[in-house]
Design an enzyme around this catalytic site. Structure first.
Site, mmCIF file in Angstrom:
data_model
loop_
_atom_site.group_PDB
_atom_site.id
_atom_site.type_symbol
_atom_site.label_atom_id
_atom_site.label_comp_id
_atom_site.label_asym_id
_atom_site.label_seq_id
_atom_site.Cartn_x
_atom_site.Cartn_y
_atom_site.Cartn_z
ATOM 1 N N GLU A 23 0.829 -1.209 0.000
ATOM 2 C CA GLU A 23 0.000 0.000 0.000
ATOM 3 C C GLU A 23 0.861 1.256 0.000
ATOM 4 O OE1 GLU A 23 -3.152 -0.103 -0.472
ATOM 5 O OE2 GLU A 23 -3.253 -2.292 -0.352
ATOM 6 N N HIS A 26 1.592 2.232 -3.530
ATOM 7 C CA HIS A 26 0.479 2.973 -4.138
ATOM 8 C C HIS A 26 0.472 4.420 -3.645
ATOM 9 C CE1 HIS A 26 -1.114 -0.562 -5.978
ATOM 10 N NE2 HIS A 26 -1.565 -1.129 -4.865
#
Length: 642
Positions: A23, A26
Site C-alpha cells: 500500500e 500505491h
C-alpha cells in the site's frame, strides 16, 4: 508455548508488513502524480490513534497487520462520476493510473529480490539433502513403474515433461490431476557402476500413502536421503548392542544399498535369511525366503527329519510354526531339492527372478550352506535354530567428511562415493572363515534383531503421542468414502502395527543452498506460474492452496527453523503477492491497469455503473475463494473437527 506464540506473532506481523509496503507503494506514486490521498491506515479494524499530516488522515488500527490507502475518486461521489473528480484516481491520465496501480506489486517484487540478494550474500540457507536430490528413495512395489524395473537409487532427470530439480517437483506433480506423467532418467547398478536410461509415460493413480486426500503418483513415493545416526538410542533399542557410533551413516542392509527409511523398513520386515553358500570351489552370498513350515508341502519323511532337527536344536513349540527355507537339506545343510509351497502364488514369488537384486541366487542341488546371517553353521539343525530369529545385517559408513555440509549442487554426486570395492570386500567375507569387519570407511555392525515398536521402552509421553497418532489415523481411514480404498487402508494400517523397527533416530545430511538472487527469483516465479496455470486449467485442486491461516502456519514454521528460512518465505510470499495482484482481474491492481489500457485505446473513460458490473461479481468470487481456502486451512489444522 510462549515461544510458539511469539513465532506466530512474528508471522502475522511479517505478513502485515508485506501488505503495508504494498500500500505504501500505491501511496508514494499517487502523491507524486497529484492524486489526493484521503487516508492511510496502518493495520485494520477500529482506529486506535488518528492524526493528519500533509492532508492525509493516518490511522493506527486495532489489528496492526497490514494496512490500506484510500485515494479520492476510486468510487462515485454524489452525482459525479469517478473520472469527473480532477484530483482523484480516475481523474488522472490512464498512464499515471497504471503507474499507481503497478507501484504496489512492484514494491513487493523488489522486496523479494532484495531478500534473495541478502540471503545470497549471507551464504545461503541450510537445507536437507532430501529436498534437492534427483535419486529415488522408494518406489511403490505395486506400481507399473516398479514393474518396469525402476528401483530406489535410480536417478530422475525429467519429470512431468520438465527438467527435474528436486523433491518440490514431486510435490507439485502430486497435487496436479494430470492423467499421465512422464519420467526420464537412468537406472543405476551401485556395485558395477553400470547405468541404463529409461523414459516412461505412465498413468497416475491415488498415492497409497495418503489416506483421505486424492493425491496422484506414478509410483515414486519418496526421494532418497542420507540416514545418519544422531547419537541417541532409546531404551530397549535393537541397535544398543550393534556397535553403531554417532554420525554413522546406514549404507547397506541385507544385500541392498539404502536410500530411504521406507526401503529400510521394507527390508527389515521381509522374512528372508542372508546365506553364505559354497557351490563347488566358489563361495557366495545370497538371500533365501524364510517361511513357516506350515506354508510348505512336506512329506512324512521330510516332516520327520525336521522334527528330529527340532529336538537336536532344543526348540520348543509346534513344528508347523517353525521357520525354515523352502529346500530339502542333508544333515550337513547341503541342498537336495526344492520344497513346494501349499499356495502356488507363494511358490512363484519365492523362486521368481529378482530383478536387479545383487544378492539373489536361487540355490541348486549340491550347494552347501555355510552361514546364516553371518553366523557359521555346520548342520541342518543349527540352520533351523538360527532361522527362528530374524537378524538384519547392516553396514555403515564411518567418515566425517562424507556427512559434512556441502553445496546442494555437489551433494547428489557424493551420495554414492562410498567405495563400492570396500563394500564388496566386506559383504563377500560375511559368513566365511575370515570375515572383514572394516574396509576403508565402511564397517559392518553386529547382527541386529528388529523389534515391534510396542516392545521399545519409550517414554510415556512419546508412547501416548504414538497412540494418539494411531487413533487419529484409524479415524481418518474409517472416514474414507470409497469402500475399496477404505478396506485397503485398513489392511495397511493393521500391517503397519505389526511392523518391526530398528529403534534408531536418523537425520538427513545438511546441504548449503545458495543459488543466485536471479535463480531464486526465477524459481519462485516459475512455481507461481505453474500453480496459477494448474488452477486455471483445472489440473490443480484449489483445496491445496494455502489461505491466510495456512500462510501464517508456513511462516510460523519457518521462524522455528531460523531467521534465514523466515526471510526466504517472506520473500516468496511477497513475490507471490506482487505477481497475483498483477492478474487482469477487476478486483486486483491488474484490473485497474486493464481498465486504464482500455481507456487509452477507446479514448472513453469507464463509467461507475460499468465498473460496478465488472467488479462486484469478482468481489463475490474472491470472498468465496477466501472463505473456501480458509476453511481448508482450518480443516488441515484441526482435521479431527471438520
Amino acid at each position: 508455548m510462549i515461544v510458539s506464540l511469539f513465532y506466530a506473532f512474528l508471522a502475522i506481523l511479517g505478513l502485515g508488513f508485506l501488505v503495508f509496503i504494498h500500500e505504501l507503494g500505491h501511496y508514494w506514486v499517487a502523491r507524486r502524480k497529484g492524486m489526493r490521498v484521503e487516508a492511510f491506515a496502518i493495520g485494520f479494524g477500529k482506529p486506535l490513534y488518528t492524526w493528519e499530516w500533509q492532508g492525509v488522515k493516518w490511522h493506527i488500527c486495532m489489528l496492526p497487520f497490514g494496512g490500506y490507502v484510500k485515494i479520492a475518486g476510486m468510487q462515485k461521489e454524489g452525482n459525479r462520476e469517478p473520472f469527473e473528480i480532477p484530483d482523484g484516481f480516475y481523474g488522472k491520465r490512464p498512464w499515471h493510473r497504471i503507474q499507481v496501480a503497478f507501484a504496489g506489486p512492484l514494491v513487493n517484487i523488489l522486496f523479494a529480490f532484495l531478500v534473495f540478494t541478502i540471503l545470497w550474500f549471507s551464504g545461503g540457507r541450510s537445507k536437507d539433502f532430501v529436498e534437492f536430490t534427483h535419486r529415488i528413495g522408494w518406489v511403490d512395489p505395486k506400481s507399473v513403474l516398479y514393474e518396469h524395473g525402476v528401483r530406489p537409487g535410480d536417478v530422475i532427470q525429467r519429470y512431468d515433461g520438465r527438467p527435474f530439480s528436486g523433491f518440490k517437483d514431486l510435490l507439485v506433480a502430486a497435487f496436479m490431476s494430470a492423467p499421465t506423467t512422464q519420467i526420464e532418467g537412468y537406472k543405476v547398478d551401485y556395485l558395477s557402476g553400470q547405468r541404463s536410461e529409461f523414459n516412461y509415460t505412465l498413468r497416475t493413480y491415488d498415492n497409497p500413502n495418503v489416506l483421505k486426500e486424492k493425491i496422484n503418483t506414478i509410483g515414486v513415493l519418496s526421494p532418497a536421503r542420507y540416514m545418519i545416526f544422531d547419537g541417541s538410542l532409546p531404551p530397549g533399542s535393537p541397535m544398543l548392542t550393534s556397535g553403531i557410533q554417532p554420525n554413522d551413516r546406514l549404507l547397506w542392509a541385507d544385500g541392498e544399498v539404502i536410500f530411504s527409511e521406507q526401503q529400510m523398513s521394507s527390508l527389515i520386515n521381509e522374512s528372508t535369511a542372508f546365506l553364505t553358500v559354497q557351490r563347488g570351489n566358489q563361495i557366495f552370498q545370497t538371500k533365501a525366503p524364510r517361511v513357516q513350515l506350515d506354508d510348505l508341502k512336506l512329506s512324512g519323511p521330510e516332516r520327520g527329519e525336521i522334527d528330529d532337527w527340532q529336538h537336536e536344536a532344543g526348540l520348543k513349540g509346534r513344528l508347523q510354526d517353525l521357520y525354515f527355507i523352502p529346500y530339502n537339506l542333508s544333515p550337513t545343510a547341503a541342498i537336495e531339492s526344492r520344497i513346494r509351497f501349499i499356495d502356488e502364488e507363494d511358490q512363484i514369488k519365492a523362486f521368481q527372478r529378482c530383478e536387479r537384486c545383487a544378492y539373489f541366487n536361487p540355490l541348486q542341488e549340491g550347494d552347501r550352506i555355510l552361514a546364516v546371517d553371518g553366523k557359521p553353521i555346520h548342520s541342518s539343525y543349527e540352520l533351523l535354530e538360527q532361522l527362528q530369529t530374524r537378524h538384519v545385517l547392516v553396514i555403515v559408513e564411518r567418515d566425517p567428511q562424507a556427512i559434512r555440509k556441502v553445496l546442494w549442487t555437489d551433494a547428489d554426486q557424493q551420495f554414492d562415493q562410498f567405495g563400492t570395492a570396500d563394500l564388496e570386500t566386506i559383504v563377500s567375507s560375511i559368513g566365511t572363515e575370515r570375515p572383514v569387519l572394516d574396509a576403508g570407511s565402511l564397517h559392518i555392525l553386529n547382527p541386529v534383531v528388529p523389534k515391534p515398536i510396542s516392545e521399545l521402552a519409550l517414554p510415556e509421553k512419546q508412547r501416548e503421542q504414538i497412540l494418539q497418532e494411531l487413533a487419529q489415523t484409524k479415524k481418518e481411514v474409517e472416514s474414507i468414502q470409497d469402500p475399496q480404498r477404505r478396506s485397503d487402508a485398513l489392511h495397511q494400517l493393521e500391517k503397519s502395527q505389526r511392523k518391526t523397527v530398528l529403534g534408531i533416530p536418523l537425520r538427513d545430511r545438511n546441504v548449503l543452498y545458495n543459488p543466485t538472487p536471479q535463480q531464486q527469483f526465477l524459481d519462485v516465479f516459475h512455481d507461481t506460474w505453474r500453480t496459477l496455470y494448474g488452477l486455471i486449467s483445472g489440473y490443480a485442486n484449489p483445496k491445496f492452496v494455502a489461505g491466510p491461516v495456512g500462510i501464517v502456519q508456513i511462516v510460523h514454521h519457518s521462524w522455528t527453523v531460523g531467521p534465514k528460512e523466515a526471510l526466504f518465505w517472506m520473500a516468496l510470499i511477497s513475490l507471490n503477492l506482487g505477481l497475483i495482484n498483477l492478474l487482469p482481474l477487476p478486483v486486483l491492481d491488474g484490473g485497474h491497469i486493464l481498465f486504464s489500457f482500455i481507456e487509452m485505446f477507446t479514448k472513453r473513460p469507464l463509467r461507475s455503473k460499468t465498473m460496478e458490473r465488472l467488479v462486484i461479481p469478482f468481489v463475490g468470487l474472491l470472498i468465496g475463494f477466501f472463505i473456501y481456502v480458509t476453511y481448508q486451512d482450518l480443516a488441515r489444522l484441526f482435521g479431527s473437527f471438520f
